[in-house]
Design an enzyme around this catalytic site. Structure first.
Site, PDB file in Angstrom:
ATOM      1  N   ALA A 242      33.889  45.649  42.958  1.00  0.00           N
ATOM      2  CA  ALA A 242      34.739  46.123  41.869  1.00  0.00           C
ATOM      3  C   ALA A 242      35.447  44.926  41.238  1.00  0.00           C
ATOM      4  O   ALA A 242      34.989  43.795  41.347  1.00  0.00           O
ATOM      5  CB  ALA A 242      35.728  47.170  42.394  1.00  0.00           C
ATOM      6  N   HIS A 244      38.268  43.131  41.784  1.00  0.00           N
ATOM      7  CA  HIS A 244      38.674  41.994  42.620  1.00  0.00           C
ATOM      8  C   HIS A 244      37.465  41.285  43.220  1.00  0.00           C
ATOM      9  O   HIS A 244      37.497  40.072  43.445  1.00  0.00           O
ATOM     10  CB  HIS A 244      39.622  42.456  43.731  1.00  0.00           C
ATOM     11  CG  HIS A 244      40.186  41.333  44.541  1.00  0.00           C
ATOM     12  ND1 HIS A 244      39.595  40.865  45.688  1.00  0.00           N
ATOM     13  CD2 HIS A 244      41.289  40.562  44.345  1.00  0.00           C
ATOM     14  CE1 HIS A 244      40.308  39.863  46.181  1.00  0.00           C
ATOM     15  NE2 HIS A 244      41.342  39.660  45.387  1.00  0.00           N
ATOM     16  N   CYS A 245      36.395  42.035  43.464  1.00  0.00           N
ATOM     17  CA  CYS A 245      35.203  41.456  44.096  1.00  0.00           C
ATOM     18  C   CYS A 245      34.528  40.404  43.229  1.00  0.00           C
ATOM     19  O   CYS A 245      33.868  39.500  43.756  1.00  0.00           O
ATOM     20  CB  CYS A 245      34.182  42.556  44.406  1.00  0.00           C
ATOM     21  SG  CYS A 245      34.815  43.892  45.432  1.00  0.00           S
ATOM     22  N   ILE A 246      34.659  40.517  41.914  1.00  0.00           N
ATOM     23  CA  ILE A 246      33.916  39.624  41.014  1.00  0.00           C
ATOM     24  C   ILE A 246      34.822  38.603  40.343  1.00  0.00           C
ATOM     25  O   ILE A 246      34.403  37.930  39.398  1.00  0.00           O
ATOM     26  CB  ILE A 246      33.147  40.437  39.947  1.00  0.00           C
ATOM     27  CG1 ILE A 246      34.113  41.231  39.061  1.00  0.00           C
ATOM     28  CG2 ILE A 246      32.138  41.361  40.595  1.00  0.00           C
ATOM     29  CD1 ILE A 246      33.447  41.880  37.861  1.00  0.00           C
TER      30      ILE A 246
END
Length: 255
Positions: A242, A244-246
């Site tokens: 999501a 924060h992941c990218i």
């Protein structure tokens, strides 16, 4: 990389270059090129590269800037990542690279994260630290979802923890969207997974008008003075991950 600053060396930007092996060397992953990105970004940004022997990812840690770091046992102690690690060794390496003094070891992450294409428990899907002493915690409210019990267990665990200053945490529940399943099974949709930027917060939107609005209100309260903007994230999370992941914050240093 994970960017860091040092109060004793103002104006110097550091970049912790973790080892990356495709989230624990699953059979489907290839990471030869990905493993070089940390060093590449460190050089491109003019940061001082800080190499680490710890297999770790940006979504696997959260810090409060005051000594506390959140991790999960199933990531940092994953046999596919760090087969010879102990809690003590991991904590020492986090202290060396991030300057942390207090490590909170969550026992696990969300259910879907343990399927074939999961990360095996990234902490950025379950909890974050908007300020020292305060934790935003993913909260699945529907007992039909397996994360209902996971949420209960994680909250119970946190109730017995303190931050680096010895304070019990104020736990703020962040309810999950109403959707329970997609075509592949139970979802792991989380509003805890968001990005804090200068003057704002970029939040995940899941086409759930009520839940999206509630999450935005909670985030606005958690980050006073910042504007919360919700963006559609379904196309991103369908590919694994999501907001924060990218993303990865890069602090400004110097004047």
């Amino acid at each position: 990389p994970t960017f860091v600053v040092d109060d004793e060396r103002p104006g110097v930007l550091g970049a912790v270059d973790w080892i990356f092996n495709g989230w624990g060397a699953p059979a489907w992953a290839e990471w030869d090129k990905s493993a070089r990105i940390g060093a590449f970004v460190a050089e491109a940004s003019g940061a001082e590269r800080i190499p680490s022997l710890l297999v770790n990812e940006g979504g696997a840690i959260h810090v409060d800037g005051a000594g506390t770091v959140l991790v999960t046992e199933t990531v940092q102690l994953d046999a596919g990542r760090n087969p010879y690690a102990t809690r003590e060794l991991v904590e020492a390496e986090l202290a060396r690279t991030l300057g942390t003094t207090n490590t909170i070891w969550f026992p696990r992450g969300l259910t879907r994260d343990y399927e074939d294409f999961g990360t095996r428990g990234h902490v950025d899907m379950i909890a974050t630290l908007p300020q020292p002493g305060r934790i935003l915690l993913h909260h699945q409210t529907n007992p039909e979802h397996p994360d209902f019990e996971v949420s209960r267990q994680l909250r119970e665990f946190l109730a017995g923890q303190t931050d680096a200053s010895g304070r019990p945490f104020e736990i703020v529940d962040v309810p999950a969207p109403a959707t329970l399943r997609d075509d592949d099974g139970f979802v792991d949709w989380s509003y805890v997974n968001h990005l804090v930027v200068n003057g704002g917060v970029i939040a995940c939107g899941y086409d759930d008008e009520r839940a999206d609005a509630v999450a935005a209100e909670i985030l606005a309260d958690a980050y006073p003075g910042r504007r919360v903007v919700t963006v559609p994230v379904r196309p991103v999370i369908d590919r694994g991950g999501a907001i924060h992941c990218i993303t990865q914050q890069q602090p400004r240093v110097g004047a």
